[in-house]
Design a protein around this motif. Structure first.
Motif, PDB file in Angstrom:
ATOM      1  N   GLN A  39      37.755  54.664   9.587  1.00 56.32           N
ATOM      2  CA  GLN A  39      39.073  54.505   9.379  1.00 56.32           C
ATOM      3  C   GLN A  39      39.139  53.084   8.782  1.00 56.32           C
ATOM      4  OE1 GLN A  39      40.933  54.313  13.411  1.00 56.32           O
ATOM      5  NE2 GLN A  39      42.682  53.111  12.560  1.00 56.32           N
ATOM      6  N   PHE A  40      40.241  52.805   7.734  1.00 58.32           N
ATOM      7  CA  PHE A  40      40.299  51.726   6.822  1.00 58.32           C
ATOM      8  C   PHE A  40      41.558  50.941   7.182  1.00 58.32           C
ATOM      9  CE2 PHE A  40      37.828  54.622   4.194  1.00 58.32           C
ATOM     10  CZ  PHE A  40      36.583  53.823   4.187  1.00 58.32           C
ATOM     11  N   HIS A  41      41.449  49.458   6.887  1.00 51.63           N
ATOM     12  CA  HIS A  41      42.653  48.640   6.592  1.00 51.63           C
ATOM     13  C   HIS A  41      43.663  49.386   5.760  1.00 51.63           C
ATOM     14  CE1 HIS A  41      44.974  45.170   6.227  1.00 51.63           C
ATOM     15  NE2 HIS A  41      44.817  44.866   7.371  1.00 51.63           N
ATOM     16  N   GLN A  42      44.833  49.148   5.677  1.00 51.64           N
ATOM     17  CA  GLN A  42      45.836  49.501   4.715  1.00 51.64           C
ATOM     18  C   GLN A  42      45.526  48.829   3.568  1.00 51.64           C
ATOM     19  OE1 GLN A  42      49.830  47.992   5.391  1.00 51.64           O
ATOM     20  NE2 GLN A  42      49.210  46.153   6.306  1.00 51.64           N
ATOM     21  N   CYS A  43      44.653  47.778   3.265  1.00 47.86           N
ATOM     22  CA  CYS A  43      44.622  47.296   2.031  1.00 47.86           C
ATOM     23  C   CYS A  43      43.425  48.199   1.124  1.00 47.86           C
ATOM     24  CB  CYS A  43      44.145  45.892   2.069  1.00 47.86           C
ATOM     25  SG  CYS A  43      42.474  45.749   3.008  1.00 47.86           S
ATOM     26  N   VAL A  44      42.890  48.789   1.572  1.00 44.40           N
ATOM     27  CA  VAL A  44      41.879  49.764   1.039  1.00 44.40           C
ATOM     28  C   VAL A  44      42.612  50.713   0.168  1.00 44.40           C
ATOM     29  CG1 VAL A  44      39.781  51.189   1.209  1.00 44.40           C
ATOM     30  CG2 VAL A  44      39.859  49.300   2.588  1.00 44.40           C
ATOM     31  N   LYS A  45      41.836  50.918  -1.141  1.00 45.07           N
ATOM     32  CA  LYS A  45      42.607  51.868  -2.156  1.00 45.07           C
ATOM     33  C   LYS A  45      41.888  53.140  -1.763  1.00 45.07           C
ATOM     34  CE  LYS A  45      43.671  48.351  -5.604  1.00 45.07           C
ATOM     35  NZ  LYS A  45      43.401  47.812  -6.958  1.00 45.07           N
ATOM     36  N   LEU A  46      42.313  54.202  -0.923  1.00 40.69           N
ATOM     37  CA  LEU A  46      41.777  55.506  -0.553  1.00 40.69           C
ATOM     38  C   LEU A  46      41.381  56.288  -1.824  1.00 40.69           C
ATOM     39  CD1 LEU A  46      43.843  56.211   2.523  1.00 40.69           C
ATOM     40  CD2 LEU A  46      41.555  54.979   2.427  1.00 40.69           C
ATOM     41  N   SER A  47      42.168  56.157  -2.734  1.00 40.38           N
ATOM     42  CA  SER A  47      41.834  57.174  -3.841  1.00 40.38           C
ATOM     43  C   SER A  47      40.712  56.777  -4.528  1.00 40.38           C
ATOM     44  CB  SER A  47      43.071  56.942  -5.155  1.00 40.38           C
ATOM     45  OG  SER A  47      43.325  55.621  -5.485  1.00 40.38           O
ATOM     46  N   LYS A  48      40.292  55.622  -4.721  1.00 41.97           N
ATOM     47  CA  LYS A  48      39.005  55.275  -5.325  1.00 41.97           C
ATOM     48  C   LYS A  48      37.988  55.521  -4.269  1.00 41.97           C
ATOM     49  CE  LYS A  48      40.186  51.491  -8.648  1.00 41.97           C
ATOM     50  NZ  LYS A  48      39.801  50.137  -8.823  1.00 41.97           N
ATOM     51  N   PHE A  49      38.353  55.422  -2.997  1.00 44.92           N
ATOM     52  CA  PHE A  49      37.025  55.711  -1.994  1.00 44.92           C
ATOM     53  C   PHE A  49      36.718  57.344  -1.947  1.00 44.92           C
ATOM     54  CE2 PHE A  49      35.947  57.101   2.396  1.00 44.92           C
ATOM     55  CZ  PHE A  49      34.519  56.458   2.439  1.00 44.92           C
ATOM     56  N   GLU A  50      37.896  58.002  -2.408  1.00 44.67           N
ATOM     57  CA  GLU A  50      37.669  59.493  -2.481  1.00 44.67           C
ATOM     58  C   GLU A  50      37.048  59.971  -3.645  1.00 44.67           C
ATOM     59  OE1 GLU A  50      41.668  60.891  -2.031  1.00 44.67           O
ATOM     60  OE2 GLU A  50      41.587  60.658   0.297  1.00 44.67           O
ATOM     61  N   SER A  51      37.382  59.298  -4.715  1.00 45.05           N
ATOM     62  CA  SER A  51      36.821  59.775  -6.112  1.00 45.05           C
ATOM     63  C   SER A  51      35.344  59.018  -6.329  1.00 45.05           C
ATOM     64  CB  SER A  51      37.598  59.109  -7.240  1.00 45.05           C
ATOM     65  OG  SER A  51      37.471  57.875  -7.261  1.00 45.05           O
ATOM     66  N   ASP A  52      34.913  57.885  -5.942  1.00 44.77           N
ATOM     67  CA  ASP A  52      33.699  57.257  -6.251  1.00 44.77           C
ATOM     68  C   ASP A  52      33.096  56.705  -5.012  1.00 44.77           C
ATOM     69  OD1 ASP A  52      35.334  55.163  -6.164  1.00 44.77           O
ATOM     70  OD2 ASP A  52      34.853  54.465  -8.128  1.00 44.77           O
ATOM     71  N   HIS A  53      33.529  56.913  -3.916  1.00 44.09           N
ATOM     72  CA  HIS A  53      32.968  56.420  -2.593  1.00 44.09           C
ATOM     73  C   HIS A  53      33.152  54.751  -2.541  1.00 44.09           C
ATOM     74  CE1 HIS A  53      32.870  59.496   0.216  1.00 44.09           C
ATOM     75  NE2 HIS A  53      31.884  58.844   0.974  1.00 44.09           N
ATOM     76  N   ALA A  54      33.691  54.040  -3.533  1.00 49.66           N
ATOM     77  CA  ALA A  54      33.536  52.805  -3.470  1.00 49.66           C
ATOM     78  C   ALA A  54      34.702  51.977  -2.766  1.00 49.66           C
ATOM     79  CB  ALA A  54      33.574  52.164  -4.831  1.00 49.66           C
ATOM     80  N   ILE A  55      34.701  51.137  -1.637  1.00 50.28           N
ATOM     81  CA  ILE A  55      35.585  50.582  -1.006  1.00 50.28           C
ATOM     82  C   ILE A  55      36.080  49.319  -1.758  1.00 50.28           C
ATOM     83  CG2 ILE A  55      36.347  49.489   1.179  1.00 50.28           C
ATOM     84  CD1 ILE A  55      33.849  50.870   2.345  1.00 50.28           C
TER      85      ILE A  55
END
Length: 429
Positions: free
Chosen positions: A242-258
């Motif tokens: 679970q992430f803070h609202q500041c994390v860009k979830l689209s980038k995490f889903e695509s290349d798994h970088a936070i």
């Protein structure tokens, strides 16, 4: 959604009243007062259904805060909003009391106008609200300040204001993990999981973007396939996160970088849970022998299962004793042990313990004759703190980019710390 919101004192008098929907009338105020506040029996449930109307309430001191609706709403969301409202009021005028609510009723109505629109919760971030609502009312803003407020309310970066400057750019990152374990007397792991969180303190100028990499299995497997990571590093399987609202979830889903723009100061970046390949920091080996009906011998060995260069601290072993214990004789190799009759337990404390070490406690327990039901032994519990992540969690990289202020990743001082603590860490005996 929320049809109305009321704040009562302990007598049931309405201090604040705001109705958002036409289906909620003034009779709802009296219904809650009569059936909940003045009820003959204490109302334990935080949700009350009265005449097809749902009342969700929380109590802080002598103040009741109630949300009213006739619709089938998400109860968790309503309670999240009520608790957030209390936090916002506390940040403005401190303790939630009848006197404070009466003295600040104009401010509370202003806040309700901002955070609830036609019964739908809006922006409830305290930092953003404080930029344009003060205790004396709404400030007259210049054009620049008004445009800045508008971008914070409607834009994507509501958790950080512009114009932050520090003489030295620093970033502190703490990986905190809580190990939960239930082990059989023979040493078999019955259940084990790690609940972890990443707490960050950000003292960075401007609007920096941070990139953060971890050694989860998906990322490490992808790197191995593409041949980008020649070194063989251990990876962990994260069950959920679970992430803070500041994390860009689209980038995490695509290349798994936070990737994220951090809030200023301290905040919780991420929570995660893992159940596989856990490095259990300590193992307890209990041996209990009953000598007749009036005597019991207990022997407990604590073994540390981490590198000799590391040191565990704040170690506490709690050994339950029968309720009819009349005396205890203790002998321990290291630390201090004490029998606490009020807690029916032997508490063994060790300040520090190195890796790959072991220590032993022996106890002779004298019992009073007891013909009642046989005592069922509760598990032995343990508390500790170790300077590593028991799940194997590692920060692979932490980068900072701020092109506008012309400072780079190399100019930022970064600190990473790993702390493993005990959650519910138990061994059956």
């Amino acid at each position: 959604m929320i049809g109305g919101l009321f704040i009562y004192n302990h007598k049931g008098e309405v201090l604040i009243s705001r109705i958002y929907r036409d289906d909620i009338g003034r009779n709802a105020v009296d219904a809650f007062r009569v059936n909940v506040i003045h009820a003959r029996q204490q109302v334990r449930s935080p949700v009350s259904n009265i005449a097809r109307t749902s009342f969700f309430h929380i109590k802080r001191g002598n103040i009741w805060v109630a949300a009213v609706t006739k619709q089938n709403v998400n109860a968790t969301m309503v309670f999240e909003f009520l608790n957030k409202l209390v936090i916002i009021m506390q940040s403005y005028f401190g303790k939630i009391s009848e006197e404070n609510v009466k003295n600040n009723f104009v401010l509370i109505y202003e806040l309700l106008d901002e955070i609830l629109d036609f019964g739908y919760p809006q922006n409830s971030d305290t930092g953003v609200l404080k930029t344009f609502i003060t205790q004396t009312g709404i400030k007259t803003q210049s054009r620049e300040e008004t445009s800045q407020i508008t971008s914070q309310v409607t834009g994507q970066i509501g958790w950080r204001r512009e114009g932050i400057k520090y003489r030295r750019n620093e970033l502190f990152l703490d990986v905190l993990e809580y190990v939960n374990l239930l082990m059989s007397p023979q040493g078999q792991v019955l259940s084990a999981h790690v609940a972890g969180k990443i707490v960050m303190k950000s003292y960075l100028s401007g609007m920096p973007e941070c990139k953060f990499g971890i050694n989860d299995k998906i990322t490490m497997d992808n790197k191995t396939k593409h041949g980008t990571d020649s070194t063989s590093r251990a990876s962990i399987a994260i069950d959920d996160c679970q992430f803070h609202q500041c994390v860009k979830l689209s980038k995490f889903e695509s290349d798994h970088a936070i990737s994220f723009i951090p809030p200023d100061g301290e905040f919780e970046l991420m929570r995660y849970r893992t159940t596989k390949d856990i490095n259990l920091p300590f193992r307890l080996i209990p041996l209990v022998r009953e000598v007749g009906k009036t005597k019991m011998e207990v022997k407990v060995v604590v073994k540390s299962n981490f590198k000799p260069s590391l040191i565990g601290q704040k170690i506490e072993v709690r050994i339950p004793t029968p309720p009819h214990t009349c005396g205890v004789q203790l002998l321990c190799m290291k630390g201090k042990a004490k029998f606490k009759a009020s807690e029916n337990a032997i508490v063994w404390k060790i300040k520090r313990m190195g890796g790959m070490k072991e220590s032993q406690l022996s106890a002779e327990i004298e019992l009073m004759p007891n013909e009642k039901k046989k005592w069922t032994r509760p598990p032995i519990s343990m508390n500790f703190e170790v300077p590593f992540a028991p799940s194997g969690f590692k920060v692979r990289y932490l980068k900072v980019f701020e092109p506008k202020l012309n400072y780079s990743d190399h100019d930022t001082i970064k600190w990473v710390r790993y702390i493993g603590r005990s959650g519910l860490y138990e061994t059956r005996c």
